[in-house]
Design an enzyme around this catalytic site. Structure first.
Site, PDB file in Angstrom:
ATOM      1  N   ARG A 158     -41.656   2.239  24.263  1.00 13.72           N
ATOM      2  CA  ARG A 158     -40.291   2.166  23.735  1.00 13.72           C
ATOM      3  C   ARG A 158     -39.283   1.961  24.871  1.00 13.72           C
ATOM      4  O   ARG A 158     -39.285   2.704  25.848  1.00 13.72           O
ATOM      5  CB  ARG A 158     -39.941   3.443  22.976  1.00 13.72           C
ATOM      6  N   ARG A 170     -14.966  12.625  -0.082  1.00 19.61           N
ATOM      7  CA  ARG A 170     -15.192  11.232   0.314  1.00 19.61           C
ATOM      8  C   ARG A 170     -16.242  10.517  -0.536  1.00 19.61           C
ATOM      9  O   ARG A 170     -16.380   9.305  -0.449  1.00 19.61           O
ATOM     10  CB  ARG A 170     -15.624  11.183   1.782  1.00 19.61           C
ATOM     11  N   PRO A 205     -22.317  17.063   8.172  1.00 18.46           N
ATOM     12  CA  PRO A 205     -23.271  18.167   8.288  1.00 18.46           C
ATOM     13  C   PRO A 205     -24.631  17.678   8.771  1.00 18.46           C
ATOM     14  O   PRO A 205     -25.157  16.687   8.273  1.00 18.46           O
ATOM     15  CB  PRO A 205     -23.346  18.706   6.854  1.00 18.46           C
ATOM     16  N   GLU A 206     -25.185  18.369   9.771  1.00 16.44           N
ATOM     17  CA  GLU A 206     -26.500  18.023  10.297  1.00 16.44           C
ATOM     18  C   GLU A 206     -27.506  19.068   9.817  1.00 16.44           C
ATOM     19  O   GLU A 206     -27.185  19.920   8.999  1.00 16.44           O
ATOM     20  CB  GLU A 206     -26.443  17.905  11.817  1.00 16.44           C
ATOM     21  N   HIS A 252     -12.006  17.015  -6.661  1.00 16.94           N
ATOM     22  CA  HIS A 252     -13.260  16.524  -6.084  1.00 16.94           C
ATOM     23  C   HIS A 252     -14.468  17.383  -6.452  1.00 16.94           C
ATOM     24  O   HIS A 252     -15.510  17.269  -5.812  1.00 16.94           O
ATOM     25  CB  HIS A 252     -13.174  16.392  -4.558  1.00 16.94           C
TER      26      HIS A 252
END
Length: 269
Positions: free
Chosen positions: A150, A109, A2-3, A90
């Site tokens: 950079r 997980r 998930p972002e 879980h």
């Protein structure tokens, strides 16, 4: 994983059920998450939930003097369920509310985290974070100023949480496509005008993704159990070899910082 849009979607889903309630107690069934759950989490009793916030990809429950933080990791989910709801495999942590409901954290997980945060600003996970991409302080000028000198690719640069938080792999690719910038271009060799377009693209892509409920990933569903629908709008992510939806040129794939990248060799320079 998930972002930011998926985490913000979760925040908006759970917020109405938590804000203004009291946290009666916490049940920790499995403390062995990404970091061991602090014993003080299970000892929390009778705390008001003043707000549900988000910083980067962390959800933060404001408990009046301290925060309880949640990171979803690779496969974590939060759901609001009745207190009598049967346990699933879980289901590691329950936050018991005075409404007769639970906020239940499930993580197959166990790469997620539940954090006791008495001093948020001094916690090492939060020091050094860049601005939120949807806040007014995040601008093209900020990106241009920070990028000077950079040599890293612009994609790697905008995925650095010290530059801006929450721009993960999916949304970095989509934003660079929208801004017309090649992901391999060195960050320090991009003009202010192009960074201004990129900042706008990042905001636009993330706002659209949040509105759509996130992107359907293998392990992600919304707090209501439904998938996100931003996948239907993806222009480049996961589409290597397919025609560009803007010009028809076959999209190319590559890697940046060990992450897959798809781009249009015609539209992105």
């Amino acid at each position: 994983m998930p972002e930011l849009p998926e985490v913000e979607t979760t925040r908006r889903g759970i917020e109405p059920h938590l804000t203004g309630r009291r946290l009666r107690s916490v049940t920790v069934r499995e403390p062995r998450l990404r970091w061991p759950v602090d014993e003080r989490v299970a000892a929390l009793r009778d705390r008001p939930v003043l707000a549900v916030r988000r910083r980067a990809k962390y959800l933060l429950l404001d408990l009046d003097g301290l925060y309880l933080g949640v990171h979803l990791g690779m496969s974590g989910t939060l759901r609001v369920v009745p207190e009598a709801a049967p346990l699933r495999k879980h289901d590691h942590v329950d936050l018991v509310l005075d409404s007769g409901q639970l906020l239940r954290f499930n993580d197959p997980r166990r790469f997620g985290a539940v954090l006791y945060l008495p001093d948020l600003e001094q916690h090492p996970l939060f020091t050094g974070l860049g601005p939120e991409p949807l806040d007014a302080v995040f601008t093209g000028e900020w990106l241009h100023r920070r990028s000077r000198g950079r040599k890293a690719s612009v994609k790697t640069f905008i995925m650095d949480n010290a530059t801006v938080v929450g721009v993960g792999n999916i949304y970095a690719q989509e934003s660079l496509f929208l801004a017309g910038i090649h992901p391999s271009r060195p960050a320090g060799r991009i003009s202010l005008a192009r960074y201004q377009r990129l900042a706008e693209a990042i905001r636009e892509v993330l706002a659209r993704a949040i509105e759509a409920g996130g992107t359907t990933l293998r392990d992600f569903t919304r707090v209501d159990g439904q998938p996100g629908y931003f996948a239907q709008e993806l222009r480049v992510y996961g589409r290597a070899g397919e025609p560009c939806r803007q010009c028809g040129t076959p999209l190319r794939g590559g890697r940046h910082g060990q992450r897959s990248t798809v781009y249009c060799p015609h539209c992105q320079r």
